[in-house]
Design a protein around this motif. Structure first.
Motif, PDB file in Angstrom:
ATOM      1  N   VAL A 251       0.838  -1.212   0.000  1.00  0.00           N
ATOM      2  CA  VAL A 251       0.000   0.000   0.000  1.00  0.00           C
ATOM      3  C   VAL A 251       0.867   1.254   0.000  1.00  0.00           C
ATOM      4  O   VAL A 251       0.648   2.182  -0.780  1.00  0.00           O
ATOM      5  CB  VAL A 251      -0.944  -0.013   1.238  1.00  0.00           C
ATOM      6  CG1 VAL A 251      -1.465   1.383   1.579  1.00  0.00           C
ATOM      7  CG2 VAL A 251      -2.111  -0.968   0.991  1.00  0.00           C
ATOM      8  N   GLN A 252       1.886   1.269   0.848  1.00  0.00           N
ATOM      9  CA  GLN A 252       2.704   2.468   1.003  1.00  0.00           C
ATOM     10  C   GLN A 252       3.763   2.619  -0.096  1.00  0.00           C
ATOM     11  O   GLN A 252       4.514   3.584  -0.109  1.00  0.00           O
ATOM     12  CB  GLN A 252       3.334   2.503   2.397  1.00  0.00           C
ATOM     13  CG  GLN A 252       2.310   2.820   3.498  1.00  0.00           C
ATOM     14  CD  GLN A 252       1.636   4.176   3.347  1.00  0.00           C
ATOM     15  OE1 GLN A 252       0.702   4.352   2.562  1.00  0.00           O
ATOM     16  NE2 GLN A 252       2.106   5.175   4.075  1.00  0.00           N
ATOM     17  N   ASN A 253       3.791   1.647  -1.015  1.00  0.00           N
ATOM     18  CA  ASN A 253       4.674   1.783  -2.175  1.00  0.00           C
ATOM     19  C   ASN A 253       3.906   1.872  -3.486  1.00  0.00           C
ATOM     20  O   ASN A 253       4.480   1.732  -4.557  1.00  0.00           O
ATOM     21  CB  ASN A 253       5.663   0.613  -2.224  1.00  0.00           C
ATOM     22  CG  ASN A 253       6.767   0.798  -1.198  1.00  0.00           C
ATOM     23  OD1 ASN A 253       7.599   1.681  -1.334  1.00  0.00           O
ATOM     24  ND2 ASN A 253       6.742   0.015  -0.132  1.00  0.00           N
ATOM     25  N   ASN A 254       2.584   2.070  -3.373  1.00  0.00           N
ATOM     26  CA  ASN A 254       1.746   2.139  -4.569  1.00  0.00           C
ATOM     27  C   ASN A 254       1.097   3.514  -4.638  1.00  0.00           C
ATOM     28  O   ASN A 254       0.405   3.919  -3.705  1.00  0.00           O
ATOM     29  CB  ASN A 254       0.677   1.040  -4.487  1.00  0.00           C
ATOM     30  CG  ASN A 254      -0.212   1.034  -5.709  1.00  0.00           C
ATOM     31  OD1 ASN A 254      -1.039   1.926  -5.886  1.00  0.00           O
ATOM     32  ND2 ASN A 254      -0.039   0.046  -6.565  1.00  0.00           N
ATOM     33  N   PRO A 255       1.311   4.255  -5.739  1.00  0.00           N
ATOM     34  CA  PRO A 255       0.822   5.640  -5.790  1.00  0.00           C
ATOM     35  C   PRO A 255      -0.690   5.801  -5.601  1.00  0.00           C
ATOM     36  O   PRO A 255      -1.142   6.819  -5.099  1.00  0.00           O
ATOM     37  CB  PRO A 255       1.262   6.113  -7.185  1.00  0.00           C
ATOM     38  CG  PRO A 255       1.782   4.926  -7.910  1.00  0.00           C
ATOM     39  CD  PRO A 255       2.085   3.860  -6.920  1.00  0.00           C
ATOM     40  N   THR A 256      -1.474   4.783  -6.008  1.00  0.00           N
ATOM     41  CA  THR A 256      -2.934   4.868  -5.841  1.00  0.00           C
ATOM     42  C   THR A 256      -3.334   4.836  -4.366  1.00  0.00           C
ATOM     43  O   THR A 256      -4.360   5.399  -3.979  1.00  0.00           O
ATOM     44  CB  THR A 256      -3.615   3.684  -6.576  1.00  0.00           C
ATOM     45  OG1 THR A 256      -3.112   3.650  -7.912  1.00  0.00           O
ATOM     46  CG2 THR A 256      -5.123   3.806  -6.607  1.00  0.00           C
ATOM     47  N   TYR A 257      -2.533   4.159  -3.571  1.00  0.00           N
ATOM     48  CA  TYR A 257      -2.932   3.919  -2.172  1.00  0.00           C
ATOM     49  C   TYR A 257      -2.082   4.670  -1.145  1.00  0.00           C
ATOM     50  O   TYR A 257      -2.541   4.947  -0.039  1.00  0.00           O
ATOM     51  CB  TYR A 257      -2.866   2.410  -1.863  1.00  0.00           C
ATOM     52  CG  TYR A 257      -3.960   1.629  -2.546  1.00  0.00           C
ATOM     53  CD1 TYR A 257      -5.221   1.515  -1.982  1.00  0.00           C
ATOM     54  CD2 TYR A 257      -3.737   1.026  -3.787  1.00  0.00           C
ATOM     55  CE1 TYR A 257      -6.245   0.813  -2.616  1.00  0.00           C
ATOM     56  CE2 TYR A 257      -4.744   0.327  -4.441  1.00  0.00           C
ATOM     57  CZ  TYR A 257      -5.994   0.218  -3.845  1.00  0.00           C
ATOM     58  OH  TYR A 257      -7.002  -0.466  -4.483  1.00  0.00           O
ATOM     59  N   LYS A 258      -0.854   4.978  -1.495  1.00  0.00           N
ATOM     60  CA  LYS A 258       0.084   5.538  -0.526  1.00  0.00           C
ATOM     61  C   LYS A 258      -0.452   6.818   0.127  1.00  0.00           C
ATOM     62  O   LYS A 258      -0.871   7.744  -0.574  1.00  0.00           O
ATOM     63  CB  LYS A 258       1.419   5.846  -1.232  1.00  0.00           C
ATOM     64  CG  LYS A 258       2.504   6.376  -0.315  1.00  0.00           C
ATOM     65  CD  LYS A 258       3.764   6.680  -1.135  1.00  0.00           C
ATOM     66  CE  LYS A 258       4.751   7.558  -0.400  1.00  0.00           C
ATOM     67  NZ  LYS A 258       5.266   7.017   0.835  1.00  0.00           N
ATOM     68  N   ASP A 259      -0.436   6.827   1.448  1.00  0.00           N
ATOM     69  CA  ASP A 259      -0.889   7.988   2.245  1.00  0.00           C
ATOM     70  C   ASP A 259      -2.330   8.391   1.958  1.00  0.00           C
ATOM     71  O   ASP A 259      -2.739   9.520   2.224  1.00  0.00           O
ATOM     72  CB  ASP A 259       0.053   9.194   2.039  1.00  0.00           C
ATOM     73  CG  ASP A 259       1.468   8.884   2.505  1.00  0.00           C
ATOM     74  OD1 ASP A 259       1.617   8.043   3.429  1.00  0.00           O
ATOM     75  OD2 ASP A 259       2.429   9.447   1.944  1.00  0.00           O
ATOM     76  N   LYS A 260      -3.114   7.444   1.386  1.00  0.00           N
ATOM     77  CA  LYS A 260      -4.538   7.695   1.122  1.00  0.00           C
ATOM     78  C   LYS A 260      -5.380   6.529   1.647  1.00  0.00           C
ATOM     79  O   LYS A 260      -6.556   6.396   1.290  1.00  0.00           O
ATOM     80  CB  LYS A 260      -4.791   7.800  -0.398  1.00  0.00           C
ATOM     81  CG  LYS A 260      -4.113   8.969  -1.094  1.00  0.00           C
ATOM     82  CD  LYS A 260      -4.390   8.885  -2.582  1.00  0.00           C
ATOM     83  CE  LYS A 260      -3.234   9.440  -3.385  1.00  0.00           C
ATOM     84  NZ  LYS A 260      -3.279   8.996  -4.784  1.00  0.00           N
ATOM     85  N   THR A 261      -4.739   5.655   2.422  1.00  0.00           N
ATOM     86  CA  THR A 261      -5.399   4.421   2.823  1.00  0.00           C
ATOM     87  C   THR A 261      -5.307   4.230   4.333  1.00  0.00           C
ATOM     88  O   THR A 261      -4.239   4.396   4.920  1.00  0.00           O
ATOM     89  CB  THR A 261      -4.726   3.224   2.108  1.00  0.00           C
ATOM     90  OG1 THR A 261      -4.782   3.456   0.700  1.00  0.00           O
ATOM     91  CG2 THR A 261      -5.401   1.907   2.452  1.00  0.00           C
ATOM     92  N   THR A 262      -6.442   3.899   4.933  1.00  0.00           N
ATOM     93  CA  THR A 262      -6.451   3.585   6.364  1.00  0.00           C
ATOM     94  C   THR A 262      -6.694   2.097   6.558  1.00  0.00           C
ATOM     95  O   THR A 262      -7.577   1.516   5.921  1.00  0.00           O
ATOM     96  CB  THR A 262      -7.546   4.390   7.097  1.00  0.00           C
ATOM     97  OG1 THR A 262      -7.224   5.780   7.017  1.00  0.00           O
ATOM     98  CG2 THR A 262      -7.642   3.978   8.560  1.00  0.00           C
ATOM     99  N   LEU A 263      -5.882   1.501   7.425  1.00  0.00           N
ATOM    100  CA  LEU A 263      -6.008   0.084   7.777  1.00  0.00           C
ATOM    101  C   LEU A 263      -6.547  -0.012   9.205  1.00  0.00           C
ATOM    102  O   LEU A 263      -5.970   0.574  10.123  1.00  0.00           O
ATOM    103  CB  LEU A 263      -4.620  -0.576   7.686  1.00  0.00           C
ATOM    104  CG  LEU A 263      -4.446  -2.006   8.203  1.00  0.00           C
ATOM    105  CD1 LEU A 263      -5.278  -3.007   7.415  1.00  0.00           C
ATOM    106  CD2 LEU A 263      -2.965  -2.408   8.166  1.00  0.00           C
TER     107      LEU A 263
END
Ligand code: ZN
Length: 344
Positions: A251-263
């Motif tokens: 997640v934190q290495n993918n531009p679609t998800y990085k810093d836009k995703t809560t787990l």
């Protein structure tokens, strides 16, 4: 003053069935681990999971949670510190527990794991009705009851439960291999897919289809505990923690998800105390209404281990919706948002 929009665009929910707060916060229990009658290969598991220092011990069991999540997120439910998390439902077992997590409503009518299709609307079903999230929510579960818990038929949610194949996968893909493998492994819990298959199917789906909401529901910890298999319970928690690490680093290495995703990580119920108590849960088993949760994401301030407050499992649904900028309301009264998760 304008309203600040949350940074969260995607949510990943993970549940670890009946995994106790006692092991989360204290690591392996020495009274089980060091008892040769309870754990066959005590030397091996002692080496793997024991440390006299509590901080090191819990990190040996759950290195991702006690590393990255502790540093950058929030972990709730350490009753020793005065932080309490409980289920609101009066039953303390799985279907009532998952209904509470997913709908935000502890429904007294739901009193059996064989309840059938859920009459309540889940937060995922509500979001699936919006243009923004429609068709962009996916669920992968080890337990076959989730087709009913999420009322797949009514909600139209994509629910891949137990031994369902992932359709539309290329014959040379990882998904095709997982389809092939899942029915050719021992069905040791009767109707429950092993968590490594559930994780990898969900993870492949995430990589291929970029859902906005992904729900992974793991099961093994509960079934190993019922079977009195403490080393397997610890191993399962340990590799589940590794699934989370794999997921989060992707997640934190993918531009679609990085810093836009809560787990958000939690469980459906707790377990009792002492070896017999640990094997069980439900209203006959004291303390099995005690739970925990952990959160990491761009809107959630780094607080580490939270040391006070009372929280309930019926609060996650509204909190997940709020992170995504939605006010979740249904036909039922739902639990309030957890403001500290939202940075308020
Ligand atoms: Zn159980």
């Amino acid at each position: 003053m304008g309203q600040t929009k949350n940074k969260t665009e995607n949510v990943i929910l993970v549940t670890i069935d009946g995994f106790r707060w006692q092991e989360l916060f204290n690591g392996a229990d020495s009274s089980f681990l060091h008892n040769k009658k309870l754990v066959e290969n005590t030397a091996k598991y002692n080496k793997r999971y024991w440390n006299d220092n509590l901080i090191e011990r819990r990190k040996a069991l759950l290195p991702f949670i006690w590393g990255t999540v502790k540093e950058k997120g929030q972990i709730y439910g350490n009753r020793t510190l005065g932080c309490f998390v409980n289920v609101k439902n009066p039953y303390w077992f799985s279907y009532p527990g998952y209904n509470e997590i997913l709908t935000g409503f502890a429904d007294v009518r739901i009193n059996s794991n064989e309840f059938g299709p859920n009459p309540n609307t889940s937060v995922f079903e509500a979001l699936n009705k919006s243009n923004e999230f429609n068709g962009r929510i996916a669920t992968f579960t080890s337990w076959d009851a989730f087709n009913d818990i999420l009322n797949e038929k009514r909600s139209g949610l994509k629910v891949n439960a137990a031994f369902e194949n992932m359709e539309g996968s290329r014959s040379d893909s990882k998904l095709a291999l997982l389809n092939e493998m899942q029915t050719k492994l021992p069905d040791i819990f009767d109707g429950v897919r092993l968590d490594a298959i559930t994780f990898n199917m969900g993870f492949e789906y995430l990589k291929e289809k970029s859902p906005r909401i992904l729900y992974l529901a793991f099961d093994e910890t509960d079934d190993f505990a019922h079977g009195g298999r403490y080393s397997d319970y610890l191993n399962s928690a340990h590799y589940t923690d590794d699934f989370l690490k794999t997921l989060w680093s992707w997640v934190q290495n993918n531009p679609t998800y990085k810093d836009k995703t809560t787990l958000l990580i939690t469980c459906d119920h707790g377990r009792g105390e002492g070896f017999e108590g640990w094997k069980s849960h439900g209203t006959e088993t004291a303390h099995s209404n005690e739970t925990w949760f952990a959160v990491i994401g761009p809107d959630t301030p780094a607080m580490g281990e939270v040391s006070k407050g009372q929280y309930y499992n019926n609060q996650y649904a509204k909190t997940m919706a709020a992170l995504l900028g939605f006010d979740y309301k249904t036909e039922n009264p739902v639990g309030a948002t957890i403001d500290s998760v939202l940075g308020k």
